[in-house]
Design a protein around this motif. Structure first.
Motif, PDB file in Angstrom:
ATOM      1  N   ASP A 127       0.813  -1.219   0.000  1.00 47.66           N
ATOM      2  CA  ASP A 127       0.000   0.000   0.000  1.00 47.66           C
ATOM      3  C   ASP A 127       0.844   1.266   0.000  1.00 47.66           C
ATOM      4  O   ASP A 127       0.374   2.333  -0.419  1.00 47.66           O
ATOM      5  CB  ASP A 127      -0.929   0.016   1.220  1.00 47.66           C
ATOM      6  N   HIS A 128       2.074   1.155   0.513  1.00 48.96           N
ATOM      7  CA  HIS A 128       2.922   2.337   0.621  1.00 48.96           C
ATOM      8  C   HIS A 128       3.632   2.692  -0.675  1.00 48.96           C
ATOM      9  O   HIS A 128       4.247   3.751  -0.789  1.00 48.96           O
ATOM     10  CB  HIS A 128       3.994   2.100   1.692  1.00 48.96           C
ATOM     11  N   ALA A 374       6.218   7.609   8.382  1.00 44.08           N
ATOM     12  CA  ALA A 374       5.463   6.428   8.801  1.00 44.08           C
ATOM     13  C   ALA A 374       6.349   5.475   9.595  1.00 44.08           C
ATOM     14  O   ALA A 374       5.924   4.901  10.611  1.00 44.08           O
ATOM     15  CB  ALA A 374       4.881   5.727   7.576  1.00 44.08           C
ATOM     16  N   ARG A 378       6.011   4.069  13.567  1.00 41.72           N
ATOM     17  CA  ARG A 378       5.985   2.647  13.909  1.00 41.72           C
ATOM     18  C   ARG A 378       7.143   2.278  14.829  1.00 41.72           C
ATOM     19  O   ARG A 378       7.002   1.464  15.730  1.00 41.72           O
ATOM     20  CB  ARG A 378       5.996   1.817  12.629  1.00 41.72           C
ATOM     21  N   GLU A 449       6.099  -3.339  10.118  1.00 42.91           N
ATOM     22  CA  GLU A 449       4.730  -3.855  10.034  1.00 42.91           C
ATOM     23  C   GLU A 449       3.728  -2.772  10.442  1.00 42.91           C
ATOM     24  O   GLU A 449       4.093  -1.737  11.015  1.00 42.91           O
ATOM     25  CB  GLU A 449       4.573  -5.074  10.937  1.00 42.91           C
ATOM     26  N   SER A 450       2.458  -3.034  10.183  1.00 43.26           N
ATOM     27  CA  SER A 450       1.403  -2.085  10.552  1.00 43.26           C
ATOM     28  C   SER A 450       1.252  -2.038  12.069  1.00 43.26           C
ATOM     29  O   SER A 450       1.633  -2.985  12.767  1.00 43.26           O
ATOM     30  CB  SER A 450       0.081  -2.492   9.904  1.00 43.26           C
ATOM     31  N   PRO A 451       0.698  -0.948  12.616  1.00 45.10           N
ATOM     32  CA  PRO A 451       0.584  -0.817  14.073  1.00 45.10           C
ATOM     33  C   PRO A 451      -0.142  -1.975  14.748  1.00 45.10           C
ATOM     34  O   PRO A 451       0.317  -2.465  15.790  1.00 45.10           O
ATOM     35  CB  PRO A 451      -0.187   0.506  14.245  1.00 45.10           C
ATOM     36  N   HIS A 452      -1.260  -2.458  14.191  1.00 38.70           N
ATOM     37  CA  HIS A 452      -1.998  -3.523  14.866  1.00 38.70           C
ATOM     38  C   HIS A 452      -1.211  -4.830  14.847  1.00 38.70           C
ATOM     39  O   HIS A 452      -1.313  -5.639  15.777  1.00 38.70           O
ATOM     40  CB  HIS A 452      -3.386  -3.701  14.233  1.00 38.70           C
TER      41      HIS A 452
END
Length: 476
Positions: A127-128, A374, A378, A449-452
């Motif tokens: 996505d980035h 970003a 993170r 990785e994504s926050p979640h």
């Protein structure tokens, strides 16, 4: 349970029942695997036959047969009255070490793909990525598409990227496309690391360096590194005691601790190389991922000395799935590297090279600044989560890159990393990045990785750490 016995059962022989063949052969194969992976080294004592049989819930005869197989193969040496010991690795097991990344990915596959992998310091997802229009990749392509050094469009795009974003003026003729930074390192090692030549590196270092040198007959010498990267004074002292070494340098981000070389440190290292006759190999895979707000871009050593050989990869900035890297070399070496690469061709596919070209040409300062912002968020999230849930770990904020280094209050993190994988969180243990044995108590954790996902990963790491500390307390 005796600590040595417990380690063999829980770590070295873990999963032995899942191997094919009779039980004695499964046990023997697991011991061989432990030796090949470096879990067991020369002189390590195996548990007594009866104790191991009881722990594995097999007959003593099964263990005896396994030890007999290992003795016949030259893996262990049985000393009457003393025990069974790992021997120096026999020739038939002397194969190049598997890239730690592939080992960990295989472990993830063994877990059914449900694990969270923090061992891979690469951006997660796509996505980035910068927007590119019209992914009709092969439109307009003519000819067979086979280019020994990589397709001209990609070599030009890499040269432009190095010049514009890494302050390293480059022409396409200096660039050879590889299937990643590991392939690039292996190619360079084949060209410049002769038998007996010493490679000097800061420690901890790139996890694939040992694998790239495997089979070359060279040796790695680790010297201290700090928050500014490899210690130039220590490098000078090491270079003075070995003939014509190779100096491996990571100016920013590629170092597992995220250190960034200062200008004075870069100058000092170049001075060391010139005085000692050292060849310099510079890894720029993450050189433009400096996370310090307002920091100036790191000037590569190669920008100040054309003899420096550069390796890099798009995996760290764009996407690991591209599997595109490069070597930028001095003109006299380029032809030799190209001949070596053609003999062992592992180039990325043409569609991958075309996609990489389009993505590289879409990269601009605005996109890079957004990526860095970003990553900072993170990184700070992972630091906060570790401080809250794993306060016994010591973690310093990395200045650059995609991963951080955590020091654990244990002697060796390998057992914990193995246990964490069973809890569904994969980390890179210190031993995969350490050549001087002083950083085996560390782990490297990606924050890309994504926050979640990071939150879920720390929950699993904390549960595994609680289990590990209970085991340590019970073994005392």
């Amino acid at each position: 349970m005796d600590q040595n016995l417990g380690w063999w059962v829980r770590v070295a022989l873990d999963g032995w029942r899942d191997r094919p063949g009779p039980r004695y052969r499964r046990i023997a194969a697991s011991v061989v695997s432990a030796v090949e992976r470096g879990l067991a080294t020369t002189g390590d004592r195996l548990p007594p036959e009866r104790s191991l049989a009881d722990a594995l819930r097999v007959s003593r005869g099964t263990v005896v047969r396994a030890f007999e197989e290992l003795t016949a193969a030259g893996v262990v040496n049985r000393v009457q009255g003393s025990g069974t010991f790992v021997r120096a690795t026999p020739g038939w097991t002397d194969t190049p070490k598997e890239n730690p990344a592939s080992t960990l990915l295989r472990r993830q596959m063994d877990l059914g793909g449900e694990a969270i992998d923090l061992s891979q310091a690469v951006p997660a997802g796509v996505d980035h990525l910068p927007a590119v229009a019209g992914l009709d990749l092969l439109a307009g392509v003519t000819g067979h598409g086979l280019h020994p050094a990589g397709i001209p469009e990609l070599r030009t795009a890499i040269a432009e990227y190095l010049g514009e974003h890494l302050r390293l003026p480059t022409v396409p003729e200096q660039v050879i496309v590889t299937s990643g930074v590991q392939h690039a390192l292996a190619l360079v090692a084949t060209a410049v690391v002769a038998a007996g030549r010493t490679v000097i590196t800061g420690c901890p270092t790139h996890g694939g360096l040992a694998g790239a040198l495997a089979g070359r007959g060279g040796r790695i010498l680790g010297v201290p590194a700090d928050e500014l990267g490899i210690d130039a004074h220590a490098a000078r002292h090491a270079a003075a005691h070995v003939p014509a070494p190779v100096l491996y340098v990571e100016p920013g981000g590629s170092d597992p601790t995220g250190a960034v070389l200062s200008r004075s440190r870069r100058q000092a290292l170049l001075h060391v190389a010139r005085r000692s006759g050292a060849s310099v190999v510079e890894n720029l895979a993450q050189a433009n991922l400096d996370l310090r707000p307002g920091a100036e871009a790191v000037v590569p050593l190669a920008a100040e000395d054309e003899s420096v050989i550069v390796v890099g990869s798009l995996s760290k900035v764009l996407w690991a799935g591209l599997r595109v890297g490069w070597v930028r070399s001095p003109a006299p070496l380029c032809g030799h590297l190209l001949r070596l690469r053609s003999a062992h061709d592992r180039a990325p596919s043409v569609p991958a090279q075309i996609l990489a070209t389009r993505l590289l040409r879409a990269v601009d300062d605005r996109w890079l600044n957004g990526l860095r912002a970003a990553l900072r968020e993170r990184r700070d999230l992972l630091l906060a989560l570790l401080q809250r849930h794993l306060p016994a770990w010591h973690v310093e904020p990395p200045a650059s890159g995609l991963a951080l280094w955590a020091t654990l209050p244990v002697t060796d993190s390998e057992t914990y990393a193995h246990l964490a994988a069973r809890y569904g969180a994969i980390v890179a243990p210190g031993a995969t990045h350490c050549v001087d044995r002083r950083h085996h108590n560390g782990v490297r954790l990606s924050f890309a990785e994504s926050p979640h996902v990071l939150e879920a990963a720390v929950d699993r790491l904390a549960a595994a750490w609680e289990h590990h500390t209970r085991d340590l307390a019970a073994s005392r």
